[in-house]
Design a protein around this motif. Structure first.
Motif, PDB file in Angstrom:
ATOM      1  N   PRO A 121       5.612  15.173 -45.255  1.00 20.67           N
ATOM      2  CA  PRO A 121       5.446  15.028 -43.903  1.00 20.67           C
ATOM      3  C   PRO A 121       4.188  14.188 -43.259  1.00 20.67           C
ATOM      4  CG  PRO A 121       5.275  17.209 -44.588  1.00 20.67           C
ATOM      5  CD  PRO A 121       5.540  16.485 -45.912  1.00 20.67           C
ATOM      6  N   ALA A 122       3.173  14.470 -43.870  1.00 22.00           N
ATOM      7  CA  ALA A 122       1.716  13.808 -43.740  1.00 22.00           C
ATOM      8  C   ALA A 122       1.873  12.608 -43.715  1.00 22.00           C
ATOM      9  CB  ALA A 122       0.729  14.366 -44.552  1.00 22.00           C
ATOM     10  N   ALA A 123       2.468  12.149 -44.878  1.00 22.88           N
ATOM     11  CA  ALA A 123       2.807  10.548 -45.063  1.00 22.88           C
ATOM     12  C   ALA A 123       3.742   9.827 -44.062  1.00 22.88           C
ATOM     13  CB  ALA A 123       3.403  10.212 -46.338  1.00 22.88           C
ATOM     14  N   ILE A 124       4.774  10.549 -43.850  1.00 21.34           N
ATOM     15  CA  ILE A 124       5.666  10.098 -42.648  1.00 21.34           C
ATOM     16  C   ILE A 124       5.162   9.800 -41.279  1.00 21.34           C
ATOM     17  CG2 ILE A 124       7.955  10.540 -41.571  1.00 21.34           C
ATOM     18  CD1 ILE A 124       8.904  12.220 -44.041  1.00 21.34           C
ATOM     19  N   VAL A 125       4.269  10.903 -40.876  1.00 17.53           N
ATOM     20  CA  VAL A 125       3.590  10.841 -39.641  1.00 17.53           C
ATOM     21  C   VAL A 125       2.688   9.675 -39.715  1.00 17.53           C
ATOM     22  CG1 VAL A 125       1.910  12.192 -38.241  1.00 17.53           C
ATOM     23  CG2 VAL A 125       3.797  13.465 -39.058  1.00 17.53           C
ATOM     24  N   ILE A 126       1.796   9.565 -40.612  1.00 14.38           N
ATOM     25  CA  ILE A 126       0.874   8.461 -40.703  1.00 14.38           C
ATOM     26  C   ILE A 126       1.582   7.143 -40.576  1.00 14.38           C
ATOM     27  CG2 ILE A 126      -0.570   7.293 -42.175  1.00 14.38           C
ATOM     28  CD1 ILE A 126      -1.643   9.968 -43.458  1.00 14.38           C
ATOM     29  N   VAL A 127       2.714   7.005 -41.345  1.00 10.02           N
ATOM     30  CA  VAL A 127       3.422   6.004 -41.270  1.00 10.02           C
ATOM     31  C   VAL A 127       4.019   5.593 -39.771  1.00 10.02           C
ATOM     32  CG1 VAL A 127       5.534   4.463 -42.175  1.00 10.02           C
ATOM     33  CG2 VAL A 127       4.159   5.852 -43.742  1.00 10.02           C
ATOM     34  N   ILE A 128       4.726   6.691 -39.053  1.00 11.72           N
ATOM     35  CA  ILE A 128       5.220   6.324 -37.819  1.00 11.72           C
ATOM     36  C   ILE A 128       4.055   6.001 -36.912  1.00 11.72           C
ATOM     37  CG2 ILE A 128       6.115   7.753 -35.919  1.00 11.72           C
ATOM     38  CD1 ILE A 128       7.788   9.467 -37.911  1.00 11.72           C
ATOM     39  N   LEU A 129       2.800   6.530 -36.850  1.00 14.61           N
ATOM     40  CA  LEU A 129       1.700   6.231 -36.128  1.00 14.61           C
ATOM     41  C   LEU A 129       1.508   4.705 -36.555  1.00 14.61           C
ATOM     42  CD1 LEU A 129      -0.491   9.530 -36.212  1.00 14.61           C
ATOM     43  CD2 LEU A 129       1.049   8.634 -34.350  1.00 14.61           C
ATOM     44  N   VAL A 130       1.144   4.377 -37.788  1.00 11.94           N
ATOM     45  CA  VAL A 130       0.765   3.064 -37.786  1.00 11.94           C
ATOM     46  C   VAL A 130       1.796   1.949 -37.494  1.00 11.94           C
ATOM     47  CG1 VAL A 130       0.662   1.559 -39.694  1.00 11.94           C
ATOM     48  CG2 VAL A 130      -0.512   3.665 -40.021  1.00 11.94           C
ATOM     49  N   ILE A 131       3.086   2.298 -37.595  1.00 13.38           N
ATOM     50  CA  ILE A 131       4.302   1.298 -37.102  1.00 13.38           C
ATOM     51  C   ILE A 131       4.154   1.262 -35.429  1.00 13.38           C
ATOM     52  CG2 ILE A 131       6.450   1.014 -36.563  1.00 13.38           C
ATOM     53  CD1 ILE A 131       7.078   2.102 -39.618  1.00 13.38           C
ATOM     54  N   ALA A 132       3.887   2.237 -35.055  1.00 13.92           N
ATOM     55  CA  ALA A 132       3.948   2.353 -33.456  1.00 13.92           C
ATOM     56  C   ALA A 132       2.757   1.587 -33.120  1.00 13.92           C
ATOM     57  CB  ALA A 132       3.646   3.858 -32.784  1.00 13.92           C
ATOM     58  N   ARG A 133       1.484   1.896 -33.710  1.00  9.60           N
ATOM     59  CA  ARG A 133       0.172   1.091 -33.079  1.00  9.60           C
ATOM     60  C   ARG A 133       0.341  -0.568 -33.361  1.00  9.60           C
ATOM     61  NH1 ARG A 133      -2.936   5.422 -35.686  1.00  9.60           N
ATOM     62  NH2 ARG A 133      -3.021   3.826 -37.568  1.00  9.60           N
TER      63      ARG A 133
END
Length: 217
Positions: A7-19
């Motif tokens: 879940p930590a990796a998923i959250v990081i990926v979502i934030l990166v894609i959004a930015r």
């Protein structure tokens, strides 16, 4: 701990894609230091809970890391660098988003291979955070030279301080040599100025005495 990495990796990926889609200032710490921290934390997590990676585990993880770094480099090549208010901004075009599913597919494929080879650590969720950090470092390896070549400075950090990528890289690669330079300069510096000062004073005193002596004659 390993279960929390997914879940930590998923959250990081979502934030990166959004930015990336929205665009953001290019900050050195987020580009270089944060991926390095994620990579180290992920690597340490490989041996937690009594799991000791075997040779097959390391082989699968290395291959997976090479693929992740290559995808990161492709992401870095597609990332747009644009000057905005005197600093660099980054933005990922929509066509670059396909690289994220490619990263997921590569991980799933290597998981299948690892399970087939009885590489239990490589086939688990343990390498996820490590591979994400390697992916981000692969992007940084391409974006950093592009940013330096642009001549536009990095955006200041959130505390307002500038982040000099050249100094940071020089400190990592040649920190010892950089530390010796001031000492060498300090040893040369006095030798250049005090040495001529003493003879000059001596000559001034000597000439005064000489003139005084000739005058008294």
């Amino acid at each position: 701990m390993n279960l929390l990495q997914v879940p930590a990796a998923i959250v990081i990926v979502i934030l990166v894609i959004a930015r990336q889609l929205r665009g953001e200032p290019l900050r050195g710490k987020r580009l270089i230091l944060l991926p390095a921290v994620i990579t180290v934390v992920g690597f340490i997590g490989l041996g937690e809970h009594g799991h000791h990676p075997a040779t097959a585990d390391y082989a699968c993880i290395v291959i997976d890391a090479v693929i992740a770094a290559g995808i990161g480099a492709a992401q870095g090549a597609l990332l747009r660098l644009e000057p905005h208010e005197g600093v660099l901004w980054t933005r990922m075009p929509v066509r670059g988003l396909w690289l994220w599913p490619a990263l997921v597919v590569s991980r799933v494929g290597m998981t299948v291979v690892a399970v087939t080879l009885d590489a239990h650590v490589a086939g688990s969720t343990a390498p996820v955070l490590f591979l994400l950090g390697v992916n981000r470092l692969g992007q940084a390896a391409v974006v950093t030279p592009r940013a330096l070549a642009s001549g536009v400075p990095f955006a200041p950090e959130k505390d307002g301080r500038p982040f000099d990528v050249r100094d940071a890289l020089a400190g990592v690669v040649g920190g010892a040599a950089a530390d010796r330079r001031p000492a060498q300069y300090a040893t040369r510096h006095p030798a250049q100025h005090p040495a001529p000062t003493a003879p000059r004073n001596a000559s001034e005193h000597g000439s005064g005495y000489g003139r005084g002596g000739r005058g008294s004659c």
